[in-house]
Design a protein around this motif. Structure first.
Motif, PDB file in Angstrom:
ATOM      1  N   ILE A  19     -11.891  -0.729 -10.257  1.00  0.00           N
ATOM      2  CA  ILE A  19     -10.759  -0.216 -11.029  1.00  0.00           C
ATOM      3  C   ILE A  19     -10.627  -0.970 -12.339  1.00  0.00           C
ATOM      4  CG2 ILE A  19      -9.439   0.533  -9.004  1.00  0.00           C
ATOM      5  CD1 ILE A  19      -7.703  -2.011  -9.466  1.00  0.00           C
ATOM      6  N   ASN A  20      -9.923  -0.355 -13.285  1.00  0.00           N
ATOM      7  CA  ASN A  20      -9.584  -1.035 -14.520  1.00  0.00           C
ATOM      8  C   ASN A  20      -8.484  -2.047 -14.207  1.00  0.00           C
ATOM      9  OD1 ASN A  20     -10.496  -0.935 -17.300  1.00  0.00           O
ATOM     10  ND2 ASN A  20      -8.376  -0.456 -17.821  1.00  0.00           N
ATOM     11  N   CYS A  21      -8.540  -3.207 -14.832  1.00  0.00           N
ATOM     12  CA  CYS A  21      -7.624  -4.303 -14.508  1.00  0.00           C
ATOM     13  C   CYS A  21      -6.147  -3.923 -14.638  1.00  0.00           C
ATOM     14  CB  CYS A  21      -7.931  -5.502 -15.380  1.00  0.00           C
ATOM     15  SG  CYS A  21      -7.797  -5.120 -17.129  1.00  0.00           S
ATOM     16  N   ASP A  22      -5.809  -3.025 -15.541  1.00  0.00           N
ATOM     17  CA  ASP A  22      -4.404  -2.655 -15.692  1.00  0.00           C
ATOM     18  C   ASP A  22      -3.943  -1.642 -14.644  1.00  0.00           C
ATOM     19  OD1 ASP A  22      -5.872  -0.584 -16.807  1.00  0.00           O
ATOM     20  OD2 ASP A  22      -4.818  -0.576 -18.714  1.00  0.00           O
ATOM     21  N   GLN A  23      -4.828  -1.240 -13.727  1.00  0.00           N
ATOM     22  CA  GLN A  23      -4.462  -0.355 -12.614  1.00  0.00           C
ATOM     23  C   GLN A  23      -4.353  -1.123 -11.302  1.00  0.00           C
ATOM     24  OE1 GLN A  23      -7.874   2.202 -13.048  1.00  0.00           O
ATOM     25  NE2 GLN A  23      -6.636   3.817 -13.953  1.00  0.00           N
ATOM     26  N   PHE A  24      -4.460  -2.432 -11.378  1.00  0.00           N
ATOM     27  CA  PHE A  24      -4.499  -3.264 -10.179  1.00  0.00           C
ATOM     28  C   PHE A  24      -3.272  -3.067  -9.295  1.00  0.00           C
ATOM     29  CE2 PHE A  24      -3.955  -7.476  -8.091  1.00  0.00           C
ATOM     30  CZ  PHE A  24      -5.065  -7.389  -7.271  1.00  0.00           C
ATOM     31  N   SER A  25      -2.108  -2.910  -9.891  1.00  0.00           N
ATOM     32  CA  SER A  25      -0.878  -2.763  -9.106  1.00  0.00           C
ATOM     33  C   SER A  25      -0.770  -1.386  -8.442  1.00  0.00           C
ATOM     34  CB  SER A  25       0.340  -3.012  -9.977  1.00  0.00           C
ATOM     35  OG  SER A  25       0.392  -2.050 -11.013  1.00  0.00           O
ATOM     36  N   GLU A  26      -1.687  -0.477  -8.767  1.00  0.00           N
ATOM     37  CA  GLU A  26      -1.621   0.888  -8.229  1.00  0.00           C
ATOM     38  C   GLU A  26      -2.488   1.091  -6.982  1.00  0.00           C
ATOM     39  OE1 GLU A  26      -2.646   3.488 -11.488  1.00  0.00           O
ATOM     40  OE2 GLU A  26      -1.330   2.383 -12.848  1.00  0.00           O
ATOM     41  N   ILE A  27      -3.037   0.022  -6.405  1.00  0.00           N
ATOM     42  CA  ILE A  27      -3.902   0.150  -5.240  1.00  0.00           C
ATOM     43  C   ILE A  27      -3.041   0.427  -4.006  1.00  0.00           C
ATOM     44  CG2 ILE A  27      -5.554  -1.026  -3.729  1.00  0.00           C
ATOM     45  CD1 ILE A  27      -6.357  -2.668  -6.210  1.00  0.00           C
ATOM     46  N   ASN A  28      -3.365   1.509  -3.324  1.00  0.00           N
ATOM     47  CA  ASN A  28      -2.623   1.887  -2.123  1.00  0.00           C
ATOM     48  C   ASN A  28      -3.180   1.173  -0.898  1.00  0.00           C
ATOM     49  OD1 ASN A  28      -0.895   3.767  -3.392  1.00  0.00           O
ATOM     50  ND2 ASN A  28      -2.562   5.237  -3.447  1.00  0.00           N
ATOM     51  N   PRO A  29      -2.340   0.955   0.109  1.00  0.00           N
ATOM     52  CA  PRO A  29      -2.843   0.352   1.343  1.00  0.00           C
ATOM     53  C   PRO A  29      -3.809   1.305   2.041  1.00  0.00           C
ATOM     54  CG  PRO A  29      -0.523   0.943   1.575  1.00  0.00           C
ATOM     55  CD  PRO A  29      -0.913   1.228   0.151  1.00  0.00           C
ATOM     56  N   PRO A  30      -4.645   0.773   2.940  1.00  0.00           N
ATOM     57  CA  PRO A  30      -5.584   1.639   3.643  1.00  0.00           C
ATOM     58  C   PRO A  30      -4.851   2.627   4.551  1.00  0.00           C
ATOM     59  CG  PRO A  30      -5.594  -0.576   4.576  1.00  0.00           C
ATOM     60  CD  PRO A  30      -4.725  -0.618   3.371  1.00  0.00           C
ATOM     61  N   MET A  31      -5.488   3.751   4.800  1.00  0.00           N
ATOM     62  CA  MET A  31      -4.922   4.730   5.736  1.00  0.00           C
ATOM     63  C   MET A  31      -5.107   4.186   7.147  1.00  0.00           C
ATOM     64  SD  MET A  31      -3.757   7.125   3.796  1.00  0.00           S
ATOM     65  CE  MET A  31      -3.440   8.395   5.000  1.00  0.00           C
ATOM     66  N   ALA A  32      -4.052   4.223   7.918  1.00  0.00           N
ATOM     67  CA  ALA A  32      -4.103   3.729   9.298  1.00  0.00           C
ATOM     68  C   ALA A  32      -3.064   4.464  10.123  1.00  0.00           C
ATOM     69  CB  ALA A  32      -3.845   2.220   9.336  1.00  0.00           C
ATOM     70  N   SER A  33      -3.230   4.406  11.420  1.00  0.00           N
ATOM     71  CA  SER A  33      -2.262   5.031  12.331  1.00  0.00           C
ATOM     72  C   SER A  33      -2.132   4.158  13.567  1.00  0.00           C
ATOM     73  CB  SER A  33      -2.720   6.444  12.703  1.00  0.00           C
ATOM     74  OG  SER A  33      -3.982   6.385  13.339  1.00  0.00           O
ATOM     75  N   SER A  34      -1.082   4.423  14.339  1.00  0.00           N
ATOM     76  CA  SER A  34      -0.848   3.655  15.562  1.00  0.00           C
ATOM     77  C   SER A  34      -0.400   4.596  16.668  1.00  0.00           C
ATOM     78  CB  SER A  34       0.230   2.597  15.324  1.00  0.00           C
ATOM     79  OG  SER A  34       0.602   1.999  16.549  1.00  0.00           O
ATOM     80  N   THR A  35      -0.868   4.319  17.872  1.00  0.00           N
ATOM     81  CA  THR A  35      -0.419   5.093  19.035  1.00  0.00           C
ATOM     82  C   THR A  35       0.982   4.662  19.452  1.00  0.00           C
ATOM     83  OG1 THR A  35      -1.500   3.508  20.520  1.00  0.00           O
ATOM     84  CG2 THR A  35      -2.759   5.486  19.884  1.00  0.00           C
ATOM     85  N   CYS A  36       1.476   3.596  18.872  1.00  0.00           N
ATOM     86  CA  CYS A  36       2.806   3.078  19.184  1.00  0.00           C
ATOM     87  C   CYS A  36       3.901   3.949  18.561  1.00  0.00           C
ATOM     88  CB  CYS A  36       2.917   1.640  18.689  1.00  0.00           C
ATOM     89  SG  CYS A  36       4.467   0.826  19.072  1.00  0.00           S
ATOM     90  N   GLY A  37       3.568   4.634  17.463  1.00  0.00           N
ATOM     91  CA  GLY A  37       4.571   5.432  16.755  1.00  0.00           C
ATOM     92  C   GLY A  37       5.345   4.574  15.769  1.00  0.00           C
ATOM     93  N   GLY A  38       6.119   5.216  14.952  1.00  0.00           N
ATOM     94  CA  GLY A  38       6.926   4.510  13.961  1.00  0.00           C
ATOM     95  C   GLY A  38       6.125   4.130  12.728  1.00  0.00           C
ATOM     96  N   GLU A  39       6.800   3.424  11.841  1.00  0.00           N
ATOM     97  CA  GLU A  39       6.202   3.005  10.572  1.00  0.00           C
ATOM     98  C   GLU A  39       5.255   1.833  10.780  1.00  0.00           C
ATOM     99  OE1 GLU A  39       7.144   3.803   7.097  1.00  0.00           O
ATOM    100  OE2 GLU A  39       8.017   5.623   7.934  1.00  0.00           O
ATOM    101  N   LEU A  40       4.223   1.783   9.941  1.00  0.00           N
ATOM    102  CA  LEU A  40       3.329   0.628   9.906  1.00  0.00           C
ATOM    103  C   LEU A  40       3.768  -0.282   8.760  1.00  0.00           C
ATOM    104  CD1 LEU A  40      -0.145   2.380  10.327  1.00  0.00           C
ATOM    105  CD2 LEU A  40       1.151   1.131  12.073  1.00  0.00           C
TER     106      LEU A  40
END
Length: 163
Positions: A19-40
């Motif tokens: 990425i371009n250095c000025d886009q560093f703050s725009e990195i999204n967390p990885p996609m993940a899921s849980s069988t526990c339910g609720g927010e990660l």
């Protein structure tokens, strides 16, 4: 880990991104899921390494679900800079008498990824066959650590009556 849930990290996540250095703050967390339910809950820790013009960051994501299960995900982020710095001003070309040559302005530079850039200045005086000043060429140039350059030239033409 709690036996009532499990975190799955999507295998389609990019483990290496550029990425371009000025886009560093725009990195999204990885996609993940849980069988526990609720927010990660996502958190991360970064380590900066040299490599490339701006460096590479190793980011370790920690993903926690509502059942207190934890999973880690490693990502490498290579920082680039494709944008040239900007000078604080761009003096215009002028035609003046020898007594009206403008002062040399103190020009600084701004960059999207770096601070405290050094602006280089040079001045070339061109004379005619009688050794009278004909014109002055002033050049300001700045280069960031990724090799992006911004240069500006000002031509000062000396009108007749010069010495």
């Amino acid at each position: 880990n709690n036996a009532f849930g499990q975190i799955s990290v999507d295998p389609n996540n990019k483990a290496e991104i550029r990425i371009n250095c000025d886009q560093f703050s725009e990195i999204n967390p990885p996609m993940a899921s849980s069988t526990c339910g609720g927010e990660l809950a996502f958190s991360f820790e970064d380590k900066l390494y040299s490599g490339g013009c701006m460096g590479t960051i190793e980011r370790i994501w920690t993903i926690r679900d509502q059942c207190d299960n934890v999973s880690n995900y490693q990502q490498f982020i290579r920082l680039d800079d494709k944008t040239a710095p900007e000078l604080s001003e761009y003096p215009s070309d002028v035609s003046v008498s020898i007594n009206e040559i403008p002062e040399i302005p103190q020009i600084s530079a701004n960059d999207n990824c770096e601070q405290n850039l050094n602006v280089k200045f040079s001045e070339e005086i061109l004379k005619d066959e009688n050794e009278k000043t004909k014109s002055i060429i002033r050049t300001w140039s700045v280069k960031d650590k990724c090799g992006n350059v911004k240069t500006h030239k000002q031509i000062i033409s000396i009108t007749s009556g010069n010495s």
